[in-house]
Design a protein around this motif. Structure first.
Motif, mmCIF file in Angstrom:
data_model
loop_
_atom_site.group_PDB
_atom_site.id
_atom_site.type_symbol
_atom_site.label_atom_id
_atom_site.label_comp_id
_atom_site.label_asym_id
_atom_site.label_seq_id
_atom_site.Cartn_x
_atom_site.Cartn_y
_atom_site.Cartn_z
ATOM 1 N N LEU A 3 0.831 -1.207 0.000
ATOM 2 C CA LEU A 3 0.000 0.000 0.000
ATOM 3 C C LEU A 3 0.862 1.252 0.000
ATOM 4 N N ASP A 4 2.042 1.155 0.588
ATOM 5 C CA ASP A 4 2.955 2.296 0.578
ATOM 6 C C ASP A 4 3.302 2.685 -0.859
ATOM 7 N N VAL A 5 3.571 1.717 -1.686
ATOM 8 C CA VAL A 5 3.894 1.971 -3.090
ATOM 9 C C VAL A 5 2.658 2.478 -3.836
ATOM 10 N N PHE A 6 1.492 1.919 -3.532
ATOM 11 C CA PHE A 6 0.246 2.358 -4.156
ATOM 12 C C PHE A 6 -0.009 3.833 -3.886
ATOM 13 N N PHE A 7 0.132 4.245 -2.629
ATOM 14 C CA PHE A 7 -0.082 5.651 -2.282
ATOM 15 C C PHE A 7 1.008 6.540 -2.876
ATOM 16 N N LEU A 37 -4.819 17.926 -1.345
ATOM 17 C CA LEU A 37 -4.854 16.546 -1.841
ATOM 18 C C LEU A 37 -3.529 15.842 -1.570
ATOM 19 N N LEU A 38 -2.428 16.509 -1.815
ATOM 20 C CA LEU A 38 -1.112 15.908 -1.552
ATOM 21 C C LEU A 38 -0.899 15.661 -0.057
ATOM 22 N N ARG A 39 -1.405 16.531 0.779
ATOM 23 C CA ARG A 39 -1.290 16.313 2.233
ATOM 24 C C ARG A 39 -2.063 15.069 2.653
ATOM 25 N N LEU A 43 -0.614 11.583 4.218
ATOM 26 C CA LEU A 43 -1.136 10.987 5.455
ATOM 27 C C LEU A 43 -1.477 9.524 5.234
ATOM 28 N N LEU A 44 -2.139 9.225 4.124
ATOM 29 C CA LEU A 44 -2.478 7.836 3.827
ATOM 30 C C LEU A 44 -1.221 6.980 3.690
ATOM 31 N N LYS A 45 -0.223 7.501 3.022
ATOM 32 C CA LYS A 45 1.032 6.763 2.822
ATOM 33 C C LYS A 45 1.740 6.511 4.159
ATOM 34 N N ASP A 46 1.771 7.515 5.000
ATOM 35 C CA ASP A 46 2.524 7.413 6.252
ATOM 36 C C ASP A 46 1.784 6.667 7.364
#
Length: 89
Positions: A3-7, A37-39, A43-46
């Motif tokens: 999921l990290d790569v997906f985000f 949107l980037l923020r 957040l989703l990635k982290d």
């Protein structure tokens, strides 16, 4: 793919897209859509692996789904779709 790569790929798509900061909210005030949107994507990635961040992840995903083309949100076969569904339920 995790999921990290997906985000991260979603972040890259937004950075290379034509989504701009020129936007207004419901009351007519300036709203920097791209920056917000980037923020949310960061957040989703982290925080996607943190169970206590679930409410924040849901709010961020809701904002992302409102401003990103739906075809970008369909994960590849290599992404664990069950894991994505689990963090967003």
């Amino acid at each position: 793919m995790s999921l990290d790569v997906f985000f991260r790929e979603l972040i890259d798509k937004v950075e290379s897209s034509e989504i701009s900061n020129a936007g207004k909210d419901a009351e007519g005030f300036y709203k920097p859509v791209r920056t917000i949107l980037l923020r949310h994507l960061n957040l989703l990635k982290d925080l996607h692996a943190k169970p206590l961040a679930k409410p924040m992840l849901k709010a961020s995903w809701k904002y992302v789904t409102e401003h990103v083309p739906p075809e970008w949100l369909v994960p590849d076969d290599s992404v664990d779709k069950a894991q994505l569904k689990k963090i967003l339920e």
